[in-house]
Design an enzyme around this catalytic site. Sequence first.
Site, PDB file in Angstrom:
ATOM      1  CD  GLU A 152     -14.443   2.836  14.138  1.00  0.00           C
ATOM      2  OE1 GLU A 152     -14.550   1.914  14.966  1.00  0.00           O
ATOM      3  OE2 GLU A 152     -13.828   3.902  14.373  1.00  0.00           O
ATOM      4  CE1 TYR A 166      -9.290  -8.233   7.090  1.00  0.00           C
ATOM      5  CE2 TYR A 166      -7.194  -7.830   8.187  1.00  0.00           C
ATOM      6  CZ  TYR A 166      -8.242  -7.385   7.412  1.00  0.00           C
ATOM      7  OH  TYR A 166      -8.255  -6.096   6.956  1.00  0.00           O
ATOM      8  CG  HIS A 212      -2.769  -0.980   7.956  1.00  0.00           C
ATOM      9  ND1 HIS A 212      -3.171  -1.658   9.068  1.00  0.00           N
ATOM     10  CD2 HIS A 212      -3.405  -1.569   6.904  1.00  0.00           C
ATOM     11  CE1 HIS A 212      -4.014  -2.629   8.720  1.00  0.00           C
ATOM     12  NE2 HIS A 212      -4.166  -2.577   7.401  1.00  0.00           N
ATOM     13  CE1 TYR A 261     -13.422   9.845  17.475  1.00  0.00           C
ATOM     14  CE2 TYR A 261     -11.263  10.648  18.152  1.00  0.00           C
ATOM     15  CZ  TYR A 261     -12.606  10.876  17.898  1.00  0.00           C
ATOM     16  OH  TYR A 261     -13.142  12.130  18.078  1.00  0.00           O
ATOM     17  CD  GLN A 300      -2.656  -1.278   2.561  1.00  0.00           C
ATOM     18  OE1 GLN A 300      -2.590  -0.410   3.423  1.00  0.00           O
ATOM     19  NE2 GLN A 300      -3.364  -2.380   2.729  1.00  0.00           N
TER      20      GLN A 300
END
Length: 373
Positions: A246, A267, A153, A256, A87
């Site tokens: 979210e 997973y 991430h 949070y 990513q």
Amino acid sequence: MTFRNIFLAIGAALAAAAMLAIVQPAQAQSSVRPETVADNLSFPWSVAFLPGGGYLVTERDGLLKLVSEDGGQTVVPGTPEVFGYGQGGLLDIALSPGFESDGTVYLTYSQGSPEGAGTSLFKARLVAEGSGYRLDGGRTIFSGNNRAYGGKHFGSRLAFAPDGTLFMTVGERGDRDRAQDPARHNGSVLRLTAEGLPAPGNPFFAEEGLKPEIWSFGHRNPQGAAINPATGDLWTVEHGARGGDEINIPRAGRNYGWPVISYGRHYSGRKIGVGTSKPGMEQPVHYWDPSIAPSGMVFISGDRYPDWRGDLLVGALKGRHLARLHLEGDAVVSEVKLLEDLRERIRDVRQGPDGYVYILTDSDKGKLIRLLP
């Protein structure tokens, strides 16, 4: 269990029920027709609109492209060297609020190091060169300590607040527990000055040992951020694990919850943390279960799409659609899936200065698409 804890548990259960109820589809939706502006983009990640026309598009492999109105593409040199794996790569782009006079461009990217790769912020000036542009005087003005090996991430989106400060979202890099540590940038929303410094008034600005850039923490992988024009507040969207994507309205110093609370599961199917709530941790405005893998987001204004004014659009990667969320205040009251027939992973969604909505599709032959009402 104390009465206070019973009250909090009941409140969390009612909030969860309300969030599940609001996913009923809206009764009406505007039809839109997708029009391809440019294709053959390599995993495009973000788009910005030039005041004189044309588009700046980041590609994950590290290239910045100038896309003309007729779909022509040229490379804009001067981008930072990226850690292009998984990513990671060249990620978000934002023009400064004073771009027409200062020409300043901000880019987020995955920056490699011997300690692993983290999320960094790059600043440069866009200057004309021949029939195109180049980035001049570029420098990295912030480097996150969310460093880890592997390619997942990183976050990361940028959003300028009305006061000129810059919000930047940062992923937890798969190192879950560090998202609960304000001494780390992992899984946080940052609030920075235009020079990449901690913005005055941040909640941990004077806290020894904590990162003064952090605005909120306990996030997982926030890949969408936008300012709500009705309130001036920052909204973010982040990936859950198996379920639990979210939408949040990050507030100063708030936690949070990741990975202590979540509406998803690991997973493997195992429970995440203690469940869906815990005192001192914030509840999302909205969540998805199963996951849609949300990315870019935008609030709709203007008259191009009368039925959508004030709505929130969120791109879905796994879900391969555009989610249109109708709001009443800060509450999501209905949701519609758009563009399912495209069968495309939607990486970014923006509203251009012409009032049209634009999306980027996430593939090695990605497209910049304009939505015609």
